[in-house]
Design a protein around this motif. Structure first.
Motif: not given
Length: 171
Positions: A108-109, A131-132, A142-146, A158-161
């Motif tokens: 996680i970045c 994740v980032g 990233f494989e997963l992004m918000t 960080m709460r979103q992540l």
């Protein structure tokens, strides 16, 4: 290290990356966190984030990038500087090399806008799921992004992540 060499090396690392199969958050055991040292707000938010992950039974390791002329708060986390990466993109720091070689379930970045040194780390990591924050030019890292339209506070980001990865289910 010059930016052109670093960008070239990042491109090579991205092409050679062989991702691992990803897991759901409940099945994940190891989590890596990367960030840039940037004030006490982020530092405290990272400590809280780590506590939450550990409460969920995750083994957490942290690597932080320490820019020049920046204070390393409390010396809690392993860190690297631009001097730890050679002009040709070779990692000189054993701690950084060991971290980059770990097959984390999630890496996680927590920087909303990661610098080239964190992108280098992300590109070279065999983590199953990186994740980032979503930005168009950072999709390959990233494989997963918000999605975050504005730059959120460190704690909000960080709460979103954590919400994002906790809601991840294996299909």
């Amino acid at each position: 290290m010059t930016t052109a060499f670093l960008r070239y090396r990042i491109k090579q690392l991205r092409k050679s990356r062989k991702p691992l199969p990803s897991k759901s958050y409940s099945d994940a055991q190891s989590v890596g966190i990367v960030f840039t040292v940037k004030g006490m707000e982020r530092h405290n938010a990272v400590k809280q984030f780590i506590s939450e992950l550990k409460e969920d039974g995750k083994k957490v390791e942290v690597m932080t990038f320490l820019p020049e002329s920046t204070e390393n708060h409390e010396f809690l986390f392993d860190y690297f500087t631009k001097k730890d990466i050679s002009i040709t993109g070779r990692v000189k720091s054993q701690e950084l090399k060991d971290f980059m070689d770990k097959p984390f379930d999630f890496l996680i970045c927590v920087d909303p806008d990661p610098n080239e040194y964190l992108l280098f780390l992300l590109a070279g990591s065999p983590a199953a799921c990186r994740v980032g924050r979503y930005t168009e030019n950072q999709q390959p890292y990233f494989e997963l992004m918000t999605a975050a339209e504005e730059t959120p506070s460190a704690a909000d980001f960080m709460r979103q992540l954590i919400n994002l990865i906790k809601n991840l289910k294996n299909q």
